[in-house]
Scaffold this active site. Structure first.
Site, PDB file in Angstrom:
ATOM      1  N   SER A  93       6.763   3.578  -4.487  1.00  0.00           N
ATOM      2  CA  SER A  93       5.407   3.302  -4.368  1.00  0.00           C
ATOM      3  C   SER A  93       4.953   1.714  -4.260  1.00  0.00           C
ATOM      4  O   SER A  93       5.808   0.942  -4.639  1.00  0.00           O
ATOM      5  CB  SER A  93       4.775   3.922  -5.598  1.00  0.00           C
ATOM      6  OG  SER A  93       3.355   3.561  -5.878  1.00  0.00           O
ATOM      7  N   TYR A 147       4.443   5.659 -14.578  1.00  0.00           N
ATOM      8  CA  TYR A 147       4.568   5.901 -13.155  1.00  0.00           C
ATOM      9  C   TYR A 147       5.166   4.875 -12.338  1.00  0.00           C
ATOM     10  O   TYR A 147       6.181   4.922 -11.606  1.00  0.00           O
ATOM     11  CB  TYR A 147       3.256   6.508 -12.700  1.00  0.00           C
ATOM     12  CG  TYR A 147       3.388   6.498 -11.024  1.00  0.00           C
ATOM     13  CD1 TYR A 147       3.629   7.979 -10.543  1.00  0.00           C
ATOM     14  CD2 TYR A 147       2.991   5.743 -10.333  1.00  0.00           C
ATOM     15  CE1 TYR A 147       3.718   8.207  -9.114  1.00  0.00           C
ATOM     16  CE2 TYR A 147       2.941   5.936  -8.992  1.00  0.00           C
ATOM     17  CZ  TYR A 147       3.274   7.087  -8.332  1.00  0.00           C
ATOM     18  OH  TYR A 147       3.348   7.398  -6.901  1.00  0.00           O
TER      19      TYR A 147
END
Length: 286
Positions: free
Chosen positions: A178, A191
């Site tokens: 990400s 995350y």
């Protein structure tokens, strides 16, 4: 309507893990947008988190390129059925496995079933993920921390470990990291940490497997309209989702799927240990 002309998303909120069928508007996963050219004809791919979002878009794109597809999903049966139906309409076989990729036994089981069904395995896409919106570190419980790491990075180890005995020279492993791994995210601490771990995992595994001719790369999407978004953020944030990037909009899953096709095909034959960045124009290092 072009992506640049799309209206802001309406406010919406779902419980995790999020259901694509209940999103407004539904993400563009490639059913009507992606055109294939047999770049993966005869290949077999296994994708985690393949029922919706980026995973669904990759499954559709791979099928359009001629690959047979197996995918894993947690519990979103309606989304999984829709994905399987779309893939099978391309004239290729598709398997869907329901279970928790955070468990090593499940990962070993689905690899075995994929190889038993198709006779081979050429492409592994580690993509399953979960995220939780927390405004302060103190709000992250031990249970949440372990769960996030188990889904987002432990599963990558588990699935790859099980797959390696079946992968031949030229096989591809593609990991979903990400943009948060590179620029951080104050509300997604655990995350973002797992996504940083995925970058290190990708680079280290690429070096480990280079002599065997197995290529390992990653894709680091920016803000993409998937079920994770209404399943994670307060509803007032969904209507502004993606507007902070230079292109001033969120991306669609199909726009990310092209990166996976590139890395899985002959176009990516001289790349390993690398990260592609379909993120709407955010400049990141690495």
């Amino acid at each position: 309507m072009t992506p640049q002309e799309e209206k802001p998303f309406p406010r919406q909120r779902q419980e995790q893990p999020g259901i694509e069928a209940e999103m407004t508007p539904k993400p563009k996963s490639g059913e009507f947008e992606y055109r294939g050219a047999e770049k993966l004809k005869g290949k077999v791919a296994l994708i985690t988190g393949g029922d919706s979002g980026i995973g669904r878009a990759v499954a559709i794109a791979f099928a359009r390129e001629g690959a047979s597809v197996a995918f894993a999903y947690l519990e979103e049966d309606q989304d999984a059925k829709e994905t399987r139906d779309i893939v099978e309409r391309e004239g290729v076989r598709c398997l869907a496995f329901r279970g928790d990729v955070g468990q090593e036994a499940f990962c070993a089981d689905i690899v075995g079933k994929t190889v038993a069904a198709f006779g081979r395995l050429d492409i592994v896409v580690n993509n399953a993920a979960e995220q939780h919106y927390r405004e302060e570190l103190e709000q992250i419980s031990e249970e949440q921390l372990e769960r996030t790491f188990r889904t987002n990075i432990f599963s990558y180890f588990f699935l790859t470990k099980a797959a390696l005995k079946h992968l031949q020279e030229g096989a591809r492993i593609i990991n979903t990291t990400s943009v948060t791994a590179f620029k951080g995210s104050p509300m997604l601490l655990d995350y973002s940490s797992t996504k940083g771990a995925i970058v290190a995992f990708t680079r280290s595994l690429a070096l480990s497997l280079a002599e065997r001719g197995i290529l390992v790369n990653a894709v680091a999407p920016g803000p993409i309209w998937t079920p994770l978004i209404p399943g994670t953020f307060p509803e007032e944030k969904t209507e502004k989702f993606g507007t902070e990037v230079p292109l001033k909009r969120a991306g669609q899953p199909v726009e990310v799927a092209h990166s996976y096709v590139f890395l899985a095909s002959e176009g990516g034959s001289y790349m390993t240990g690398q990260v592609l960045h379909p993120n709407g124009g955010t400049i990141v290092g690495g």
